[in-house]
Write an enzyme that holds these catalytic residues in place. Structure first.
Site, PDB file in Angstrom:
ATOM      1  N   HIS A   1     -55.013  57.291  69.920  1.00 30.38           N
ATOM      2  CA  HIS A   1     -53.673  56.910  70.367  1.00 30.38           C
ATOM      3  C   HIS A   1     -53.730  56.457  71.818  1.00 30.38           C
ATOM      4  CE1 HIS A   1     -49.356  56.961  70.820  1.00 30.38           C
ATOM      5  NE2 HIS A   1     -49.527  57.626  71.960  1.00 30.38           N
TER       6      HIS A   1
ATOM      7  N   LYS B   1     -63.721  30.959  66.267  1.00 27.31           N
ATOM      8  CA  LYS B   1     -63.218  32.110  67.025  1.00 27.31           C
ATOM      9  C   LYS B   1     -63.343  31.892  68.527  1.00 27.31           C
ATOM     10  CE  LYS B   1     -62.089  32.783  63.815  1.00 27.31           C
ATOM     11  NZ  LYS B   1     -62.341  32.274  62.482  1.00 27.31           N
TER      12      LYS B   1
HETATM   13  P1  NAI Z   1     -58.451  27.086  51.144  1.00 25.30           P
HETATM   14  O1  NAI Z   1     -58.744  27.177  49.701  1.00 25.30           O
HETATM   15  O2  NAI Z   1     -58.224  28.286  51.946  1.00 25.30           O
HETATM   16  O3  NAI Z   1     -57.148  26.159  51.356  1.00 25.30           O
HETATM   17  C1  NAI Z   1     -57.052  24.855  50.860  1.00 25.30           C
HETATM   18  C2  NAI Z   1     -55.602  24.443  50.821  1.00 25.30           C
HETATM   19  O4  NAI Z   1     -55.547  23.040  50.533  1.00 25.30           O
HETATM   20  C3  NAI Z   1     -54.799  25.141  49.737  1.00 25.30           C
HETATM   21  O5  NAI Z   1     -53.605  25.614  50.285  1.00 25.30           O
HETATM   22  C4  NAI Z   1     -54.543  24.034  48.713  1.00 25.30           C
HETATM   23  O6  NAI Z   1     -53.342  24.184  48.030  1.00 25.30           O
HETATM   24  C5  NAI Z   1     -54.529  22.801  49.588  1.00 25.30           C
HETATM   25  N1  NAI Z   1     -54.867  21.545  48.915  1.00 25.30           N
HETATM   26  C6  NAI Z   1     -55.811  21.346  47.959  1.00 25.30           C
HETATM   27  N2  NAI Z   1     -55.850  20.034  47.622  1.00 25.30           N
HETATM   28  C7  NAI Z   1     -54.936  19.401  48.396  1.00 25.30           C
HETATM   29  C8  NAI Z   1     -54.525  18.051  48.539  1.00 25.30           C
HETATM   30  N3  NAI Z   1     -55.093  17.077  47.823  1.00 25.30           N
HETATM   31  N4  NAI Z   1     -53.546  17.758  49.420  1.00 25.30           N
HETATM   32  C9  NAI Z   1     -52.972  18.735  50.152  1.00 25.30           C
HETATM   33  N5  NAI Z   1     -53.318  20.031  50.072  1.00 25.30           N
HETATM   34  C10 NAI Z   1     -54.302  20.366  49.207  1.00 25.30           C
HETATM   35  O7  NAI Z   1     -59.636  26.186  51.738  1.00 25.30           O
HETATM   36  P2  NAI Z   1     -60.126  25.943  53.224  1.00 25.30           P
HETATM   37  O8  NAI Z   1     -59.044  26.170  54.202  1.00 25.30           O
HETATM   38  O9  NAI Z   1     -60.784  24.617  53.188  1.00 25.30           O
HETATM   39  O10 NAI Z   1     -61.183  27.093  53.441  1.00 25.30           O
HETATM   40  C11 NAI Z   1     -62.350  27.102  52.642  1.00 25.30           C
HETATM   41  C12 NAI Z   1     -63.039  28.428  52.561  1.00 25.30           C
HETATM   42  O11 NAI Z   1     -63.516  28.856  53.804  1.00 25.30           O
HETATM   43  C13 NAI Z   1     -62.138  29.487  52.008  1.00 25.30           C
HETATM   44  O12 NAI Z   1     -62.705  29.896  50.786  1.00 25.30           O
HETATM   45  C14 NAI Z   1     -62.185  30.590  52.994  1.00 25.30           C
HETATM   46  O13 NAI Z   1     -62.454  31.791  52.358  1.00 25.30           O
HETATM   47  C15 NAI Z   1     -63.283  30.227  53.976  1.00 25.30           C
HETATM   48  N6  NAI Z   1     -62.800  30.472  55.332  1.00 25.30           N
HETATM   49  C16 NAI Z   1     -62.504  31.728  55.734  1.00 25.30           C
HETATM   50  C17 NAI Z   1     -62.001  31.969  56.992  1.00 25.30           C
HETATM   51  C18 NAI Z   1     -61.643  33.347  57.387  1.00 25.30           C
HETATM   52  O14 NAI Z   1     -61.987  34.277  56.675  1.00 25.30           O
HETATM   53  N7  NAI Z   1     -60.971  33.555  58.498  1.00 25.30           N
HETATM   54  C19 NAI Z   1     -61.796  30.896  57.955  1.00 25.30           C
HETATM   55  C20 NAI Z   1     -62.113  29.621  57.425  1.00 25.30           C
HETATM   56  C21 NAI Z   1     -62.601  29.442  56.178  1.00 25.30           C
END
Ligand code: NAI
Length: 455
Positions: free
Chosen positions: A440, A49
């Site tokens: 508002h 952030k």
């Molecule tokens: P994610 O699960 O959000 O996204 C992973 C993405 O990678 C998916 O779209 C998936 O289809 C893709 N993927 C999987 N294997 C792949 C491959 N071999 N090649 C290409 N694409 C592939 O996981 P991410 O972004 O790593 O985040 C992890 C966790 O961190 C999430 O559970 C999230 O809740 C948390 N997080 C939350 C945030 C927020 O609330 N703003 C910010 C950052 C993380």
């Protein structure tokens, strides 16, 4: 001495549980092997952030002409952004440390490993120390998942491939960044690096980005990000990572994208390994600790909260799970609910969601009606978003006229999505919501507008 509670892990779940339990008069030991605050504070929510805020400020001025603002010689200095991020992190980590002191929590800066039991007490080794505890809370979090893709391990070892942890300490801006995985982490960091001038390519296995987020909103965001120069390669299966490239298969063709750095963000795995969980037979399924709605594991007096239980890997879920665990430890009945947990994608603009999407409601066979409005209904939005294409969707149960879900593509939505979260948690009807006075002009008035537009 025997502690009333031993907490393994000092992230949002662990430190909040320790604080609440300490304040309730329990004797608490907390073991943390890296840095208090966990991933959220040190290499996740907070550092990203700070980066995204610098990018937003820079982009705002860079594209300020439409607001009558012109700037010359504008630059963004990535190394200064990282320095400020480190300052913010240091201050917040110090804050957690102070909280632990104020709550009389004994902190052991060491990895806590369960050794077994001594009578009714749990035995935990924390570095050289052996601790005894009446109850245990496992709050060891999660780590970036590393799939078995050729060259990935070598890339991580050489520093060509980075996870969320290392990328936040890059002192120099990469010229080209390939992001593997178009989920939350991938999109937030793609957005930042694009703003500072890195050429970013996102390689995503599925035919869409941002997982289960409402795809009408995501389509608009994706088009905006593409206009800014981010390239998305969808339906792209990464097959190999070599010296300076990510190789992938798309429509039966082998392709590659060359990069200076690669971000691996394809999801996270619960940290359940080498903790000694098997010594006390804690049930682990698909790599995560199994918990009930009191956050208790299959073993009495052993609880788990936060990413380690794999239920909803978000810091705010972790906070609430920690409170539920501590309340149950204190003998107060408290049950965890997962139906109204907000989620935010902190791109520019943000996407904030809570509850059901049209897709999840349809899948569950829930009857729903949707009110969809352009954000232009909000005067404040118009004033501050020249040419903005934000939208909001409100899902309502037509029988009960209660809110089922809310999805917003617009800035500040992270600050007021909780309104809809509260409506769902409290089961408010549209008629009850209509009587609430909104300030508002605010962007949040869009929620009130949608409630009145429901037919
Ligand atoms: P994610 O699960 O959000 O996204 C992973 C993405 O990678 C998916 O779209 C998936 O289809 C893709 N993927 C999987 N294997 C792949 C491959 N071999 N090649 C290409 N694409 C592939 O996981 P991410 O972004 O790593 O985040 C992890 C966790 O961190 C999430 O559970 C999230 O809740 C948390 N997080 C939350 C945030 C927020 O609330 N703003 C910010 C950052 C993380």
């Amino acid at each position: 001495m025997t502690y009333d509670l031993i907490v393994l892990g000092g992230g949002p779940a662990g430190y909040l549980a320790a604080e609440r339990a300490g304040n309730a008069g329990l004797s608490v030991a907390l073991c943390e092997e890296r840095s208090l605050g966990g991933v959220c504070l040190n290499e996740g929510c907070i550092p990203t952030k700070t980066l995204l805020y610098s990018a937003k400020l820079y982009d705002g001025v860079r594209h300020g002409e439409k607001y009558g603002v012109k700037a010359e010689g504008l630059t963004i200095d990535h190394s200064e952004v990282i320095k400020r991020k480190n300052k913010v992190v240091r201050a917040l980590v110090a804050g957690v440390k102070a909280q632990m002191r104020n709550s009389k929590v004994t902190v052991f800066m060491a990895r806590g490993v369960i050794e077994g039991k001594n009578g009714a007490d749990f035995v935990v080794k924390a570095g050289e120390e052996t601790l005894l505890g009446k109850k245990l809370l496992i709050a060891t979090g999660s780590s970036a998942a590393v799939p078995p893709i050729e060259g990935l391990k070598e890339g991580l070892a050489s520093g060509f491939v980075l996870t969320n942890r290392e990328i936040l300490d890059l002192s120099e801006k990469p010229e080209r960044l390939c992001v593997i995985g178009g989920g939350v982490i991938g999109l937030e960091l793609a957005s930042y690096f694009n703003s500072i001038g890195t050429k970013v390519t996102v390689v995503e296995m599925l035919d869409h980005i941002a997982g289960e987020t409402d795809q009408d909103l995501v389509k608009i965001l994706k088009a905006d990000l593409e206009k800014r120069g981010i390239v998305f390669e969808l339906n792209a299966k990464v097959t190999r990572v070599s010296g300076n490239a990510v190789h992938y298969e798309q429509n039966n063709e082998n392709k590659q994208v060359e990069a200076d750095k690669v971000l691996l963000s394809i999801g996270r795995r619960a940290n359940t390994r080498d903790l000694g969980l098997e010594k006390i037979q804690v049930l682990v399924e698909r790599g995560a600790v199994v918990t009930d709605d009191k956050m208790q594991t299959n073993i009495p007096n052993v609880y788990a909260a936060g990413d380690v239980n794999g239920r909803s890997m978000l810091a705010h879920t972790a906070y609430r799970e920690a409170e539920v665990a501590v309340n149950n430890i204190l003998g107060e009945k408290d049950l965890m609910r997962y139906d109204a947990i907000p989620a935010v994608l902190y791109t520019n603009p943000e996407i904030s969601s809570v509850g059901e999407t049209e897709a999840t409601a349809a899948k569950k066979g829930l009857p729903f009606k949707t009110v969809q409005l352009p954000m232009q209904y909000s005067g404040r939005y118009q004033a501050e978003n020249e040419g903005g294409r934000g939208i909001m969707k409100l899902l309502v149960d037509p029988k009960t006229e209660r809110v089922l879900g809310c999805h917003l593509l617009c800035n500040y939505s992270s600050e007021f999505i909780i309104l809809a979260g509260a409506f769902i948690t409290q089961g408010l009807t549209l008629n009850q919501i209509k009587k609430i006075v909104f300030p508002h002009p605010t962007v949040s008035e869009i929620v009130r507008e949608a409630v009145f537009q429901y037919k």
